[in-house]
Scaffold this motif. Structure first.
Motif, mmCIF file in Angstrom:
data_model
loop_
_atom_site.group_PDB
_atom_site.id
_atom_site.type_symbol
_atom_site.label_atom_id
_atom_site.label_comp_id
_atom_site.label_asym_id
_atom_site.label_seq_id
_atom_site.Cartn_x
_atom_site.Cartn_y
_atom_site.Cartn_z
ATOM 1 N N MET A 182 -6.694 27.211 0.183
ATOM 2 C CA MET A 182 -7.519 28.429 0.141
ATOM 3 C C MET A 182 -7.155 29.291 -1.062
ATOM 4 O O MET A 182 -8.017 29.919 -1.670
ATOM 5 C CB MET A 182 -7.340 29.215 1.428
ATOM 6 C CG MET A 182 -7.901 28.478 2.645
ATOM 7 S SD MET A 182 -7.720 29.487 4.132
ATOM 8 C CE MET A 182 -7.951 28.259 5.396
ATOM 9 N N SER A 183 -5.886 29.314 -1.390
ATOM 10 C CA SER A 183 -5.455 30.071 -2.557
ATOM 11 C C SER A 183 -6.035 29.446 -3.832
ATOM 12 O O SER A 183 -6.471 30.166 -4.753
ATOM 13 C CB SER A 183 -3.927 30.102 -2.583
ATOM 14 O OG SER A 183 -3.472 30.662 -3.773
ATOM 15 N N TYR A 217 -12.993 19.255 7.695
ATOM 16 C CA TYR A 217 -13.017 20.410 8.611
ATOM 17 C C TYR A 217 -12.180 20.145 9.869
ATOM 18 O O TYR A 217 -11.494 21.043 10.361
ATOM 19 C CB TYR A 217 -14.457 20.750 9.023
ATOM 20 C CG TYR A 217 -15.181 21.638 8.039
ATOM 21 C CD1 TYR A 217 -14.619 22.840 7.600
ATOM 22 C CD2 TYR A 217 -16.445 21.301 7.556
ATOM 23 C CE1 TYR A 217 -15.280 23.664 6.703
ATOM 24 C CE2 TYR A 217 -17.126 22.121 6.648
ATOM 25 C CZ TYR A 217 -16.533 23.300 6.228
ATOM 26 O OH TYR A 217 -17.190 24.117 5.342
ATOM 27 N N GLN A 223 -13.119 37.592 7.756
ATOM 28 C CA GLN A 223 -13.713 38.754 7.078
ATOM 29 C C GLN A 223 -12.625 39.633 6.446
ATOM 30 O O GLN A 223 -12.908 40.393 5.527
ATOM 31 C CB GLN A 223 -14.579 39.577 8.030
ATOM 32 C CG GLN A 223 -13.798 40.326 9.090
ATOM 33 C CD GLN A 223 -14.673 41.134 10.034
ATOM 34 O OE1 GLN A 223 -15.737 41.619 9.662
ATOM 35 N NE2 GLN A 223 -14.239 41.254 11.279
ATOM 36 N N TYR A 255 -15.968 24.418 1.083
ATOM 37 C CA TYR A 255 -14.867 25.031 1.827
ATOM 38 C C TYR A 255 -13.975 24.026 2.545
ATOM 39 O O TYR A 255 -12.744 24.164 2.570
ATOM 40 C CB TYR A 255 -15.451 26.002 2.850
ATOM 41 C CG TYR A 255 -14.457 26.990 3.394
ATOM 42 C CD1 TYR A 255 -14.127 28.120 2.657
ATOM 43 C CD2 TYR A 255 -13.845 26.804 4.627
ATOM 44 C CE1 TYR A 255 -13.210 29.040 3.139
ATOM 45 C CE2 TYR A 255 -12.933 27.718 5.113
ATOM 46 C CZ TYR A 255 -12.621 28.837 4.371
ATOM 47 O OH TYR A 255 -11.713 29.742 4.847
ATOM 48 N N LYS A 314 -9.628 30.544 -4.049
ATOM 49 C CA LYS A 314 -9.729 31.944 -4.506
ATOM 50 C C LYS A 314 -9.577 32.014 -6.032
ATOM 51 O O LYS A 314 -10.339 32.700 -6.722
ATOM 52 C CB LYS A 314 -8.627 32.765 -3.813
ATOM 53 C CG LYS A 314 -8.648 34.245 -4.116
ATOM 54 C CD LYS A 314 -9.611 35.002 -3.234
ATOM 55 C CE LYS A 314 -9.605 36.490 -3.551
ATOM 56 N NZ LYS A 314 -10.801 37.168 -3.091
ATOM 57 N N ALA A 335 -19.884 39.064 9.875
ATOM 58 C CA ALA A 335 -18.475 38.896 9.504
ATOM 59 C C ALA A 335 -18.320 37.718 8.536
ATOM 60 O O ALA A 335 -17.563 37.793 7.568
ATOM 61 C CB ALA A 335 -17.616 38.692 10.753
ATOM 62 N N TYR A 336 -19.065 36.641 8.772
ATOM 63 C CA TYR A 336 -19.015 35.500 7.850
ATOM 64 C C TYR A 336 -19.544 35.878 6.463
ATOM 65 O O TYR A 336 -18.999 35.446 5.442
ATOM 66 C CB TYR A 336 -19.818 34.314 8.390
ATOM 67 C CG TYR A 336 -19.044 33.437 9.354
ATOM 68 C CD1 TYR A 336 -17.800 32.910 8.998
ATOM 69 C CD2 TYR A 336 -19.556 33.096 10.606
ATOM 70 C CE1 TYR A 336 -17.088 32.101 9.878
ATOM 71 C CE2 TYR A 336 -18.857 32.287 11.481
ATOM 72 C CZ TYR A 336 -17.620 31.787 11.116
ATOM 73 O OH TYR A 336 -16.916 30.982 11.978
ATOM 74 N N THR A 396 -19.433 38.820 5.105
ATOM 75 C CA THR A 396 -18.350 39.606 4.495
ATOM 76 C C THR A 396 -17.290 38.672 3.930
ATOM 77 O O THR A 396 -16.796 38.860 2.813
ATOM 78 C CB THR A 396 -17.714 40.544 5.548
ATOM 79 O OG1 THR A 396 -18.740 41.390 6.065
ATOM 80 C CG2 THR A 396 -16.603 41.397 4.944
ATOM 81 N N GLU A 397 -16.934 37.642 4.698
ATOM 82 C CA GLU A 397 -15.959 36.662 4.212
ATOM 83 C C GLU A 397 -16.430 36.027 2.893
ATOM 84 O O GLU A 397 -15.729 36.077 1.884
ATOM 85 C CB GLU A 397 -15.754 35.545 5.260
ATOM 86 C CG GLU A 397 -14.761 34.485 4.812
ATOM 87 C CD GLU A 397 -14.973 33.098 5.432
ATOM 88 O OE1 GLU A 397 -15.872 32.924 6.261
ATOM 89 O OE2 GLU A 397 -14.229 32.187 5.046
ATOM 90 N N ALA A 440 -20.180 26.517 2.666
ATOM 91 C CA ALA A 440 -19.318 26.683 3.844
ATOM 92 C C ALA A 440 -20.080 26.440 5.137
ATOM 93 O O ALA A 440 -19.510 26.431 6.212
ATOM 94 C CB ALA A 440 -18.702 28.075 3.845
ATOM 95 N N PHE A 462 -14.935 38.803 0.400
ATOM 96 C CA PHE A 462 -13.577 38.299 0.222
ATOM 97 C C PHE A 462 -13.520 37.189 -0.830
ATOM 98 O O PHE A 462 -12.837 37.313 -1.840
ATOM 99 C CB PHE A 462 -12.951 37.826 1.542
ATOM 100 C CG PHE A 462 -11.630 37.131 1.303
ATOM 101 C CD1 PHE A 462 -10.568 37.816 0.733
ATOM 102 C CD2 PHE A 462 -11.457 35.770 1.587
ATOM 103 C CE1 PHE A 462 -9.353 37.167 0.447
ATOM 104 C CE2 PHE A 462 -10.256 35.124 1.311
ATOM 105 C CZ PHE A 462 -9.204 35.831 0.735
ATOM 106 N N TRP A 463 -14.283 36.120 -0.617
ATOM 107 C CA TRP A 463 -14.214 35.018 -1.588
ATOM 108 C C TRP A 463 -14.901 35.368 -2.904
ATOM 109 O O TRP A 463 -14.517 34.865 -3.954
ATOM 110 C CB TRP A 463 -14.810 33.736 -1.006
ATOM 111 C CG TRP A 463 -14.007 33.164 0.133
ATOM 112 C CD1 TRP A 463 -14.389 33.097 1.445
ATOM 113 C CD2 TRP A 463 -12.684 32.595 0.083
ATOM 114 N NE1 TRP A 463 -13.383 32.533 2.198
ATOM 115 C CE2 TRP A 463 -12.342 32.209 1.398
ATOM 116 C CE3 TRP A 463 -11.771 32.368 -0.948
ATOM 117 C CZ2 TRP A 463 -11.104 31.622 1.710
ATOM 118 C CZ3 TRP A 463 -10.545 31.783 -0.640
ATOM 119 C CH2 TRP A 463 -10.223 31.421 0.670
ATOM 120 N N PHE A 515 -3.400 27.245 3.655
ATOM 121 C CA PHE A 515 -3.360 28.409 2.769
ATOM 122 C C PHE A 515 -3.255 28.033 1.297
ATOM 123 O O PHE A 515 -3.796 28.726 0.442
ATOM 124 C CB PHE A 515 -2.193 29.339 3.155
ATOM 125 C CG PHE A 515 -2.431 30.065 4.436
ATOM 126 C CD1 PHE A 515 -3.596 30.802 4.630
ATOM 127 C CD2 PHE A 515 -1.495 30.025 5.462
ATOM 128 C CE1 PHE A 515 -3.831 31.475 5.833
ATOM 129 C CE2 PHE A 515 -1.714 30.699 6.659
ATOM 130 C CZ PHE A 515 -2.881 31.420 6.844
#
Lengths: 291, 291
Positions: free
Chosen positions: B97-98, A129, A91, B86, B101, B128-129, B131-132, B117, B136-137, B94
């Protein structure tokens, strides 16, 4: 690349699984507990432990808070695993994920690290995963949703790794599908049966009396990960009674009940580390009556 | 912080949901298709598009490969959504993930972005997920597992966002639990019914003839995300026949069938962009017979 153990489930259960049971028992015996510390960072609840913490970056705030508490709990032999929950790190985006990476690196081979990410997709995506959770993050164990079935779960069942499949969870929504009656048996009972066949552990909420039924289905030979004893109000005594004859293969988890124990502590209302230790002592007093 | 719409599901279904249906229809009408491009990066299949690609970093390799293909497909009105998975990004840590993004940022507000995801946890963790995934994404939509029930799914049902709940998936393991008969109805049928009550979309594999039953349960008013028409061998004609009277709210997904079309193309065996375009043209020829 690691090879997932796709076939020979009985063999898997008697070799890979026995290795994991041994590891679960090792950490349990070394620390005389089956307590697992759940790590769910929330900025609003992380208060400075030392005055210097006030000028830390958000990432350092998360790390230092959990480093201080976890170091202390390990030093005092209060825990036999940690369980970071992916959602609470992700998050906060990359800074949260970086904190997660640092936490896992710090405790690797010092305790069992169960990355609670509740993954699951079709086979080849679940393989990706599993690579994420075990090879990138470096976790020893993971949680997975059973919904999509065998090929969704099996890529996680890797040598020397422990996978917990969601079975009967501790939330209200558990009744929507998990409790559905299918040919006279509940959905979660089917999942419990599959755990024996596939060689994985199970997530079973402490708030549910289904724990007794699950222990009976799995003959108390399948490791359970049991959340819900803290803030969710689960019944620790009932849990311990249900699993007592093979206690050391199981893990009882408390997350915010430990992390944010300072909020309920009279003595340590501004000392998160001491409050966490006090809470673990309380839980371990009960757990150690059975060990 | 956004407020998840926890209550008033009927209201949610008739306002938030109508907004999303409008957005689904908009991108569908603008491009005259319901094709969704699934983005599942695998290093071993990403071949250089230009000679310069040989000296790129792994992160740039992923981004540039998908930038070139997606730009072309959008320019040629071949797709009405993208669906990054995902797992395939996170397997590279990372740097993956970058890349994710950057891909989301590049296509934000240019097409619908469904972040696949397959999340789901107890209520506060699902928050919280959400929000992620959304904050975020920056995704417009997400996929979620139904197993843990209502409080697990509802935090994803946010204003102006679209959530697809796993229903009857396209993999072999779907028969293990999804097809279980519960009081004369299959588990996936219960999930399909809940989609109407909760106001979310559904993931339904193209390989299953259950699609007709699901369309009947949902009166063809619930948006479906339909993977499996490409490499998994689903029946596109059967799918189109099933959903034809409200086609524009649905999305038919192809991932590696488009990304790695060069592997099966005689004409474009070393030109991933042209091969992807050829594959989309082939799929859209069939889709456009129904639009």
């Amino acid at each position: 690349m690691h090879t997932p153990l796709y076939s020979g489930y009985f063999i898997l259960f008697s070799t890979q699984h026995l290795f994991m049971l041994k590891l679960l028992r090792k950490y349990s015996e070394e620390n005389n507990t089956i307590l697992c510390f759940g790590i769910d960072p929330r900025f609003e609840d992380i208060i400075p432990i030392h005055p210097i913490a006030r000028v830390q970056s958000p990432e350092e705030r998360i790390m230092n808070y959990y480093f201080e508490i976890t170091d202390k709990l390990l030093e005092e032999n209060q825990i036999a695993a940690i369980k970071p929950n992916y959602a609470y790190f992700a998050q906060y985006g990359f800074l949260g994920m970086s904190a997660l990476k640092n936490i896992i690196q710090r405790y690797k081979n010092k305790t069992l690290i169960i990355l609670d990410a509740k993954r699951g997709d079709i086979g080849k995506s679940s393989e990706a995963y599993a690579t994420e959770l075990y090879d990138f993050w470096g976790a020893d164990g993971s949680t997975v949703s059973p919904y999509m079935g065998a090929d969704s779960v099996k890529p996680f069942l890797r040598k020397n790794k422990l996978t917990y499949m969601l079975c009967r969870t501790s939330n209200k929504g558990a009744k929507d599908f998990e409790e559905l009656s299918c040919n006279g048996k509940k959905l979660y009972e089917y999942v419990a049966e599959k755990s024996l066949e596939w060689g994985c552990g199970l997530v079973v909420g402490a708030t549910s009396d289904s724990i007794k039924k699950i222990v009976s289905i799995t003959k108390n030979k399948v490791p359970l990960l049991i959340p819900g004893v803290g803030s969710q109000g689960g019944d620790l005594k009932m849990v311990l009674e249900s699993i007592k004859d093979n206690l050391s293969i199981h893990r009882i988890n408390s997350s915010s009940g430990i992390s944010y124990a300072y909020k309920k502590s009279k003595k340590y209302s501004d000392q998160p580390v001491e409050a966490a230790l006090e809470e673990c002592n309380k839980l371990n007093k009960k757990i150690r009556e059975y060990l």
